[in-house]
Design a protein around this motif. Structure first.
Motif, mmCIF file in Angstrom:
data_model
loop_
_atom_site.group_PDB
_atom_site.id
_atom_site.type_symbol
_atom_site.label_atom_id
_atom_site.label_comp_id
_atom_site.label_asym_id
_atom_site.label_seq_id
_atom_site.Cartn_x
_atom_site.Cartn_y
_atom_site.Cartn_z
ATOM 1 N N ALA A 175 0.823 -1.210 0.000
ATOM 2 C CA ALA A 175 0.000 0.000 0.000
ATOM 3 C C ALA A 175 0.855 1.259 0.000
ATOM 4 O O ALA A 175 0.572 2.214 -0.743
ATOM 5 C CB ALA A 175 -0.929 -0.006 1.212
ATOM 6 N N GLN A 176 1.916 1.270 0.813
ATOM 7 C CA GLN A 176 2.784 2.454 0.910
ATOM 8 C C GLN A 176 3.546 2.713 -0.388
ATOM 9 O O GLN A 176 3.656 3.859 -0.835
ATOM 10 C CB GLN A 176 3.776 2.282 2.062
ATOM 11 N N ILE A 177 4.070 1.649 -0.970
ATOM 12 C CA ILE A 177 4.824 1.811 -2.226
ATOM 13 C C ILE A 177 3.900 2.325 -3.320
ATOM 14 O O ILE A 177 4.255 3.238 -4.073
ATOM 15 C CB ILE A 177 5.483 0.477 -2.642
ATOM 16 N N TYR A 178 2.696 1.766 -3.394
ATOM 17 C CA TYR A 178 1.735 2.222 -4.409
ATOM 18 C C TYR A 178 1.335 3.673 -4.156
ATOM 19 O O TYR A 178 1.235 4.474 -5.092
ATOM 20 C CB TYR A 178 0.507 1.322 -4.404
ATOM 21 N N LYS A 179 1.126 4.036 -2.891
ATOM 22 C CA LYS A 179 0.709 5.397 -2.535
ATOM 23 C C LYS A 179 1.797 6.420 -2.837
ATOM 24 O O LYS A 179 1.527 7.502 -3.362
ATOM 25 C CB LYS A 179 0.359 5.439 -1.045
ATOM 26 N N GLU A 180 3.051 6.080 -2.518
ATOM 27 C CA GLU A 180 4.152 7.038 -2.645
ATOM 28 C C GLU A 180 4.832 6.998 -4.011
ATOM 29 O O GLU A 180 5.371 8.009 -4.468
ATOM 30 C CB GLU A 180 5.189 6.777 -1.547
ATOM 31 N N GLU A 181 4.828 5.832 -4.673
ATOM 32 C CA GLU A 181 5.590 5.700 -5.918
ATOM 33 C C GLU A 181 4.749 5.238 -7.098
ATOM 34 O O GLU A 181 5.249 5.184 -8.225
ATOM 35 C CB GLU A 181 6.756 4.723 -5.705
ATOM 36 N N GLY A 182 3.486 4.876 -6.834
ATOM 37 C CA GLY A 182 2.614 4.440 -7.913
ATOM 38 C C GLY A 182 2.959 3.054 -8.427
ATOM 39 O O GLY A 182 3.758 2.325 -7.835
ATOM 40 N N VAL A 183 2.368 2.718 -9.572
ATOM 41 C CA VAL A 183 2.606 1.400 -10.183
ATOM 42 C C VAL A 183 4.074 1.234 -10.547
ATOM 43 O O VAL A 183 4.634 0.137 -10.434
ATOM 44 C CB VAL A 183 1.722 1.227 -11.445
ATOM 45 N N ARG A 184 4.720 2.330 -10.931
ATOM 46 C CA ARG A 184 6.156 2.258 -11.288
ATOM 47 C C ARG A 184 6.983 1.749 -10.120
ATOM 48 O O ARG A 184 7.966 1.019 -10.310
ATOM 49 C CB ARG A 184 6.659 3.630 -11.731
ATOM 50 N N GLY A 185 6.613 2.144 -8.907
ATOM 51 C CA GLY A 185 7.350 1.688 -7.735
ATOM 52 C C GLY A 185 7.244 0.187 -7.538
ATOM 53 O O GLY A 185 8.202 -0.463 -7.124
ATOM 54 N N LEU A 186 6.080 -0.366 -7.846
ATOM 55 C CA LEU A 186 5.875 -1.806 -7.697
ATOM 56 C C LEU A 186 6.582 -2.609 -8.787
ATOM 57 O O LEU A 186 6.739 -3.821 -8.663
ATOM 58 C CB LEU A 186 4.377 -2.126 -7.726
ATOM 59 N N TYR A 187 6.985 -1.916 -9.860
ATOM 60 C CA TYR A 187 7.675 -2.598 -10.956
ATOM 61 C C TYR A 187 9.128 -2.148 -11.104
ATOM 62 O O TYR A 187 9.728 -2.301 -12.168
ATOM 63 C CB TYR A 187 6.896 -2.435 -12.268
ATOM 64 N N LYS A 188 9.705 -1.619 -10.016
ATOM 65 C CA LYS A 188 11.133 -1.317 -10.029
ATOM 66 C C LYS A 188 11.911 -2.616 -10.163
ATOM 67 O O LYS A 188 11.561 -3.631 -9.560
ATOM 68 C CB LYS A 188 11.536 -0.576 -8.742
ATOM 69 N N GLY A 189 12.969 -2.569 -10.949
ATOM 70 C CA GLY A 189 13.760 -3.772 -11.178
ATOM 71 C C GLY A 189 13.177 -4.693 -12.220
ATOM 72 O O GLY A 189 13.698 -5.783 -12.451
ATOM 73 N N PHE A 190 12.089 -4.246 -12.888
ATOM 74 C CA PHE A 190 11.434 -5.115 -13.864
ATOM 75 C C PHE A 190 12.321 -5.358 -15.094
ATOM 76 O O PHE A 190 12.384 -6.478 -15.601
ATOM 77 C CB PHE A 190 10.102 -4.505 -14.307
ATOM 78 N N VAL A 191 13.020 -4.303 -15.544
ATOM 79 C CA VAL A 191 13.878 -4.437 -16.740
ATOM 80 C C VAL A 191 14.991 -5.449 -16.511
ATOM 81 O O VAL A 191 15.139 -6.395 -17.298
ATOM 82 C CB VAL A 191 14.431 -3.072 -17.186
#
Length: 323
Positions: A175-191
């Motif tokens: 919840a915090q990552i989504y709130k503060e960083e959005g969907v991009r935050g949840l997909y960090k390290g995806f590349v």
């Protein structure tokens, strides 16, 4: 899926989808989850230490310094207690269980689809690698947010510095990552995670080819069940080969997911790691990683193979009784 379609002609549209879905066996999902959860519960502390070594670039004051594997165990236990060794275990269990379950299910579905339902037909290295790569990509899309949360929780040290977010658990972290960083935050390290699909592809290709060659050498069908020692040996060798070839992406991925560091992207992380630490920076935590992933893979594959054979055999027997 275009590469699969080129490997074996199938009908288009709904009929093609029906043919693909007919090869889905949820026994592989259950067996994969069983293997992933078992190995994670046993070996999570080594995973935590591997992550902490990987993100330690020597330039961040908030990151504890460990002299080696033994030192890391002792320091974490002294400063954070037994629970400290199991920080991030909940998302790791979810992530590992779901990843292995989905991976094995996708892989066996794609492989059986290419084989046309004939499990005794050998595919060869290239098709095994293709099936494993596609399975890895599908699995990563579904599970990347869980791995971000696991990394963040593993990197919460005894005392959290002023800049770092403090997460109370898996759901709170999501919840915090989504709130503060959005969907991009949840997909960090995806590349780099997508680059890491090659790891699974190399591992599964090696593992499958060794099993097939061994059974062919014994003049048995390639899907013949092996002994425990044989599964363990093939799993260990395949993991060592894959880990040696692809470990640097895991370092880059962990650093991108670490909330104590700030990089402009994957390439910036690679450049900074090379500039400040050289080639050795890309192999930080390798010892802890191998101490964890080799036995973890051996446990996972052994549990998977035995559970899947048991479930598939029971399902086949039920089918015979029903008919």
């Amino acid at each position: 899926m275009s590469a699969i379609n080129s490997a074996k002609p199938v009908a288009n549209g709904a009929n093609g989808k029906l043919k693909l879905s007919s090869h889905i066996k949820y026994e592989h999902l259950v067996a994969g989850i069983s293997g992933g959860v078992t190995s994670t519960l046993i070996l999570h502390p080594l995973d935590l230490i591997k992550i902490r070594f990987a993100v330690n670039d020597g330039r961040t004051a908030a990151v504890p310094q460990y002299r080696g594997l033994g030192s890391a165990f002792a320091t974490i236990f002294r400063q954070e207690g037994f629970r400290g060794l199991y920080k991030g275990v909940t998302p790791n269990v979810w992530g590992s269980g779901s990843s292995w379950g989905l991976y094995f299910m996708f892989y066996n579905t794609i492989k059986t689809f290419i084989q046309g339902g004939n499990a005794t037909m050998p595919l060869g290295p290239s098709m095994h690698m293709l099936a494993a790569a596609q399975s890895g990509a599908l699995t990563l899309v579904l599970t990347n947010p869980i791995w971000v949360v696991k990394t963040r929780l593993c990197l919460q040290y005894g005392e959290v510095d002023g800049k770092s977010a403090e997460y109370r658990g898996m759901v709170h972290a999501l919840a915090q990552i989504y709130k503060e960083e959005g969907v991009r935050g949840l997909y960090k390290g995806f590349v780099p995670g997508m680059l890491g699909v090659s790891h699974g592809a190399i591992q599964f290709m090696t593992y499958e080819e060794m099993k097939n060659c061994y059974n062919e050498y014994r003049k048995l069908p390639i899907d013949t069940k092996l002994a425990t020692s044989e599964y363990l040996a093939f799993a260990a060798i395949s993991k060592l080969i894959a880990a040696a070839a692809t470990y640097p992406y895991q370092v880059v991925r962990a650093r991108l997911q670490d909330h104590h560091h700030s990089y402009r992207g994957t390439w910036d992380c690679i450049k900074q790691t090379w500039s400040f630490e050289g080639s050795r920076g890309f192999y930080k935590g390798l010892q802890a990683n191998l101490c964890r992933v080799v036995p973890a893979t051996m446990i996972t594959f052994l549990v998977y193979e035995n559970v899947s054979h048991f479930l598939l055999k029971r399902s086949k027997e039920k089918g015979k009784l029903a008919s």
